[in-house]
Design an enzyme around this catalytic site. Structure first.
Site: not given
Length: 383
Positions: A342, A217, A315, A269, A248
């Site tokens: 996001c 982030q 996420n 991931e 993720f």
């Protein structure tokens, strides 16, 4: 120059406002609802745009002087000409219109010097960013969104070496300073673990490893508060849960931050560099290795394995959830879901497709002030 008068009627997509001129809809930058402006209108891909306001006939009470001298030419920001309170109103309205209700809270950020990462193009003796509606590069010596350390690196390293380099530069800020990678044009950006550049970053009692080649982030100011809220949303449930699945999972930021709440965590991931840094963090913090089941899988191509774990943590990147993930969730029986996104549009799209769950609450974390982006953090519970 043929200038047209426009009345700004509404907020539009991607930082644009909706203007009306001669009964035509215009996508207009750098204005506000209620303003009357004059500017140059042009056509691109069959749509009308204005990105060059020459005269403001009726001015918004929220209009201010931009902090950045490159603002009207650089494509990075779109709300520097407005107060932060107005930016909050715009982002809250966008979320409410799609999600049907107001957020529990709007978590404010510092609006300048908050970014711990940078991506700049370097070519033809210029280092900077592209305007929103142009392929040409703007030479930038300082970005107001970046931390002082990154801006110093931009000035000392990137600008100093722009004559000898053509490509892209990515920079992240760790606890000891700058970690950067320079990607020559026309060469692959994929990097092996052997050549991976990375640094250490500590948040509260947790240690993470970050790299220009992996996701972390960007908001230095809000990131710790976002993680604390994720932990709170899990802890506020009356029942205690033994296990969690994070899709993720990246370098492990969320999973490691909440690991003491669970006896088992499965992390999925696809990026090998992220997985390498996740294992490195487990070793550095002395965490119990058997607690973590780390799986490499491309979640846009493959479905997650069947799961009997209690809590799901999501996420994803801006693209949101794939059809395979939606199908997997609809076949599973998670007690609740923590979903941080996001991209509020793909978030709204995804939660409508989840058959067992409804939106319990959501928060806006303004991870990207002065731009049209923002983070939605939510809890989904069974209907």
């Amino acid at each position: 120059m043929n200038l047209k008068k426009m009345k700004i009627k509404d907020i539009n997509k991607r930082g644009f406002f909706k203007g009306i001129s001669d009964e035509r809809n215009i996508n207009v930058l750098y204005t506000d609802v209620g303003e009357i402006v004059k500017g140059r209108i042009f056509t691109k891909k069959g749509k009308l745009y204005c990105d060059d306001i020459k005269e403001i006939i009726q001015k918004s009470k929220h209009r201010i002087k931009p902090e950045c001298k490159y603002y009207y030419r650089c494509g990075g920001c779109c709300y520097q000409h407005l107060t932060y309170e107005r930016e909050k109103q715009i982002k809250t309205k966008k979320a409410k219109d799609l999600l049907g209700g107001l957020p529990e809270a709007f978590e404010f950020s510092k609006i300048y010097n908050y970014r711990n990462s940078l991506e700049f193009d370097v070519t033809k003796n210029k280092a900077g960013m592209h305007p929103r509606m142009s392929p040409f590069l703007i030479n930038i010596n300082k970005c107001e969104l970046m931390t002082d350390e990154i801006n110093q690196h931009l000035k000392d390293a990137i600008q100093e070496n722009k004559k000898e380099f053509d490509g892209e530069v990515r920079v992240v800020l760790d606890d000891n300073g700058i970690v950067s990678r320079w990607y020559p044009k026309y060469e692959s950006k994929e990097t092996s673990i052997a050549n991976l550049k990375y640094g250490k970053k500590k948040l509260n009692s947790k240690v993470f490893y970050i790299s220009p080649d992996t996701f972390f982030q960007a908001n230095e100011y809000l990131y710790p508060r976002w993680l604390e809220k994720i932990k709170f949303l899990i802890q506020e449930e009356k029942d205690r849960f033994n296990s969690a699945l994070e899709l993720f999972s990246g370098v492990g930021t969320i999973s490691f931050y909440v690991e003491e709440l669970f006896k088992k965590i499965r992390m999925v991931e696809n990026n090998e560099n992220s997985l390498f840094l996740a294992y490195k963090a487990i070793e550095k913090m002395g965490l119990e290795k058997d607690k973590f089941d780390i799986i490499k899988k491309d979640l846009f191509q493959e479905s997650p394995s069947e799961s009997d774990l209690d809590v799901l943590i999501l996420n994803p990147p801006r693209a949101g959830l794939s059809k395979k993930i939606i199908k997997f969730i609809n076949k599973s029986s998670f007690k609740f879901i923590i979903y941080s996104s996001c991209n509020y549009k793909t978030f709204a799209r995804d939660i409508k497709k989840l058959e067992q769950y409804e939106l319990d609450k959501y928060y806006i974390y303004d991870m990207f002030p002065r731009t049209y982006h923002f983070e939605i953090l939510s809890k989904l519970k069974k209907e």
